[in-house]
Every structure is written in C-alpha cells, then in structure tokens.
Design a protein around this motif. Structure first.
Motif, PDB file in Angstrom:
ATOM      1  N   MET A  45       0.854  -1.484   0.240  1.00 51.53           N
ATOM      2  CA  MET A  45      -0.535   0.265   0.220  1.00 51.53           C
ATOM      3  C   MET A  45       1.073   1.268   0.308  1.00 51.53           C
ATOM      4  SD  MET A  45      -2.997   0.085   2.655  1.00 51.53           S
ATOM      5  CE  MET A  45      -4.549  -0.861   2.046  1.00 51.53           C
ATOM      6  N   VAL A  46       0.088   2.327  -0.765  1.00 54.10           N
ATOM      7  CA  VAL A  46       1.489   3.628  -0.697  1.00 54.10           C
ATOM      8  C   VAL A  46       0.680   4.349  -0.539  1.00 54.10           C
ATOM      9  CG1 VAL A  46       2.191   2.686  -2.989  1.00 54.10           C
ATOM     10  CG2 VAL A  46       0.175   4.457  -2.559  1.00 54.10           C
ATOM     11  N   LEU A  47       1.235   5.252   0.497  1.00 49.90           N
ATOM     12  CA  LEU A  47       0.624   6.361   1.426  1.00 49.90           C
ATOM     13  C   LEU A  47      -0.572   6.812   1.371  1.00 49.90           C
ATOM     14  CD1 LEU A  47       1.701   8.032   3.990  1.00 49.90           C
ATOM     15  CD2 LEU A  47       2.255  10.145   2.360  1.00 49.90           C
ATOM     16  N   THR A  48      -0.910   7.365  -0.042  1.00 47.38           N
ATOM     17  CA  THR A  48      -2.503   7.881  -0.878  1.00 47.38           C
ATOM     18  C   THR A  48      -3.017   6.791  -0.253  1.00 47.38           C
ATOM     19  OG1 THR A  48      -2.015   7.255  -3.059  1.00 47.38           O
ATOM     20  CG2 THR A  48      -1.376  10.009  -2.818  1.00 47.38           C
ATOM     21  N   GLU A  49      -3.173   5.822  -0.472  1.00 48.69           N
ATOM     22  CA  GLU A  49      -3.547   4.312  -0.020  1.00 48.69           C
ATOM     23  C   GLU A  49      -4.137   4.052   1.344  1.00 48.69           C
ATOM     24  OE1 GLU A  49      -2.793   1.343  -1.971  1.00 48.69           O
ATOM     25  OE2 GLU A  49      -3.001   2.016  -4.028  1.00 48.69           O
ATOM     26  N   ILE A  50      -3.452   4.400   2.092  1.00 44.26           N
ATOM     27  CA  ILE A  50      -3.306   4.403   3.799  1.00 44.26           C
ATOM     28  C   ILE A  50      -3.935   5.425   4.036  1.00 44.26           C
ATOM     29  CG2 ILE A  50      -2.234   4.632   5.770  1.00 44.26           C
ATOM     30  CD1 ILE A  50       0.076   2.981   4.457  1.00 44.26           C
ATOM     31  N   ILE A  51      -3.750   7.058   3.067  1.00 48.65           N
ATOM     32  CA  ILE A  51      -4.877   8.349   3.733  1.00 48.65           C
ATOM     33  C   ILE A  51      -6.371   7.978   3.483  1.00 48.65           C
ATOM     34  CG2 ILE A  51      -4.674  10.810   3.427  1.00 48.65           C
ATOM     35  CD1 ILE A  51      -2.181   8.980   5.503  1.00 48.65           C
ATOM     36  N   ASP A  52      -6.504   7.756   1.964  1.00 44.79           N
ATOM     37  CA  ASP A  52      -7.592   7.854   2.016  1.00 44.79           C
ATOM     38  C   ASP A  52      -8.208   6.332   2.618  1.00 44.79           C
ATOM     39  OD1 ASP A  52      -6.858   9.439  -0.588  1.00 44.79           O
ATOM     40  OD2 ASP A  52      -6.906   8.067  -2.219  1.00 44.79           O
ATOM     41  N   PHE A  53      -7.808   5.895   3.088  1.00 41.05           N
ATOM     42  CA  PHE A  53      -8.542   3.962   3.601  1.00 41.05           C
ATOM     43  C   PHE A  53      -8.726   4.817   5.032  1.00 41.05           C
ATOM     44  CE2 PHE A  53      -8.435   0.756   6.958  1.00 41.05           C
ATOM     45  CZ  PHE A  53      -9.990   0.066   6.371  1.00 41.05           C
ATOM     46  N   ILE A  54      -7.956   5.605   5.143  1.00 39.26           N
ATOM     47  CA  ILE A  54      -8.147   6.403   7.511  1.00 39.26           C
ATOM     48  C   ILE A  54      -9.411   7.091   6.986  1.00 39.26           C
ATOM     49  CG2 ILE A  54      -7.496   7.145   8.831  1.00 39.26           C
ATOM     50  CD1 ILE A  54      -4.638   6.027   8.213  1.00 39.26           C
ATOM     51  N   GLU A  55      -9.524   8.252   5.533  1.00 32.58           N
ATOM     52  CA  GLU A  55     -10.030   9.388   5.460  1.00 32.58           C
ATOM     53  C   GLU A  55     -11.370   8.845   5.820  1.00 32.58           C
ATOM     54  OE1 GLU A  55      -9.961  13.410   2.677  1.00 32.58           O
ATOM     55  OE2 GLU A  55      -9.434  11.805   2.227  1.00 32.58           O
ATOM     56  N   GLN A  56     -12.133   7.946   5.096  1.00 33.55           N
ATOM     57  CA  GLN A  56     -12.963   7.222   4.854  1.00 33.55           C
ATOM     58  C   GLN A  56     -14.177   7.044   6.752  1.00 33.55           C
ATOM     59  OE1 GLN A  56     -13.766   3.612   2.464  1.00 33.55           O
ATOM     60  NE2 GLN A  56     -11.796   3.961   1.379  1.00 33.55           N
ATOM     61  N   TYR A  57     -12.872   6.898   7.388  1.00 37.79           N
ATOM     62  CA  TYR A  57     -13.118   6.664   8.887  1.00 37.79           C
ATOM     63  C   TYR A  57     -12.911   7.281  10.003  1.00 37.79           C
ATOM     64  CZ  TYR A  57     -13.479   2.221   6.627  1.00 37.79           C
ATOM     65  OH  TYR A  57     -14.198   0.664   6.167  1.00 37.79           O
ATOM     66  N   ASN A  58     -12.052   8.511   9.556  1.00 38.74           N
ATOM     67  CA  ASN A  58     -11.649   9.555   9.935  1.00 38.74           C
ATOM     68  C   ASN A  58     -11.074  10.704   9.558  1.00 38.74           C
ATOM     69  OD1 ASN A  58     -10.758  11.089  12.365  1.00 38.74           O
ATOM     70  ND2 ASN A  58     -10.620   9.193  13.713  1.00 38.74           N
ATOM     71  N   PRO A  59     -12.152  11.053   9.253  1.00 36.04           N
ATOM     72  CA  PRO A  59     -10.687  12.553   8.349  1.00 36.04           C
ATOM     73  C   PRO A  59      -9.472  13.274   8.952  1.00 36.04           C
ATOM     74  CG  PRO A  59     -13.158  12.586   7.648  1.00 36.04           C
ATOM     75  CD  PRO A  59     -12.865  11.875   8.749  1.00 36.04           C
ATOM     76  N   VAL A  60     -10.058  13.560   9.888  1.00 34.06           N
ATOM     77  CA  VAL A  60      -9.012  13.936  10.799  1.00 34.06           C
ATOM     78  C   VAL A  60      -7.733  13.154  11.473  1.00 34.06           C
ATOM     79  CG1 VAL A  60      -9.059  15.221  13.539  1.00 34.06           C
ATOM     80  CG2 VAL A  60     -10.810  15.825  11.835  1.00 34.06           C
ATOM     81  N   ALA A  61      -8.120  12.248  11.620  1.00 30.94           N
ATOM     82  CA  ALA A  61      -6.680  11.041  11.717  1.00 30.94           C
ATOM     83  C   ALA A  61      -6.114  10.936  10.904  1.00 30.94           C
ATOM     84  CB  ALA A  61      -7.330  10.155  12.106  1.00 30.94           C
ATOM     85  N   ALA A  62      -6.717  10.941   9.549  1.00 25.66           N
ATOM     86  CA  ALA A  62      -5.736  11.077   8.017  1.00 25.66           C
ATOM     87  C   ALA A  62      -5.110  12.120   8.132  1.00 25.66           C
ATOM     88  CB  ALA A  62      -6.782  10.368   7.078  1.00 25.66           C
TER      89      ALA A  62
END
Length: 92
Positions: free
Chosen positions: A1-18
């Motif tokens: 997984m590259v950084l953009t995929e990690i951030i996109d995944f987390i953003e679905q559940y918690n945009p602030v944490a992403a």
C-alpha cells in the motif's frame, strides 16, 4: 500500500486522523536527507526504517539521494524482495 492509499482508507472513517497522519509522515520524511543514517537498518538489505507513527513505518534507502520506498502498516506483511522507490530527495 502506498501513502495515498493508506490516507484514503483512513479518511473514509476518520478524516481528522487521516490528515494528521499525512502531516506527520510528510514532516518526518522532509528531514531525512539531513540525517539519512539516523534510523535503524531495515529488514531488507540496503534499506533503513523510520517509525513515523506507532502503526506506520517508512522504508527508505540511501543512495546518492534518499529514496522513500514505501510506507507500511506495522501489521502488514513485510515485502520479501526489492521495493520500487516512491520518492527521492537529494542528500545534503
């Protein structure tokens, strides 16, 4: 997984944490070129690892430039072969 995929995944559940994770990783990697050997040797020959969050580490190698190879979740299976660089920065 590259950084953009990690951030996109987390953003679905918690945009602030992403956003926070993204800022922390970018800030940490911006200074790698000034002290490329400041972090432990990696599990793959010729690599180094920087923990940027309790759950994430940046795998990089030092050549003429610092090459960021990947960002891994600590529970993710570690790659067993060569990793293609994601980003390079000139060493100072």
């Amino acid at each position: 997984m590259v950084l953009t995929e990690i951030i996109d995944f987390i953003e679905q559940y918690n945009p602030v944490a992403a956003a926070s994770l993204h800022r922390n990783i970018v800030a940490a990697t911006e200074h790698l070129s000034s002290m490329p050997y400041g972090f432990k040797q990696g599990r793959l020959s010729g690599t180094r690892e920087m923990v940027v969050h309790p759950n994430y580490l940046v795998v990089y190698r030092v050549m003429e430039q610092v090459e960021i190879l990947t960002v891994l979740h600590t529970r993710q299976e570690y790659p067993s072969d060569a990793i293609i660089p994601l980003h390079s920065t000139l060493r100072q």
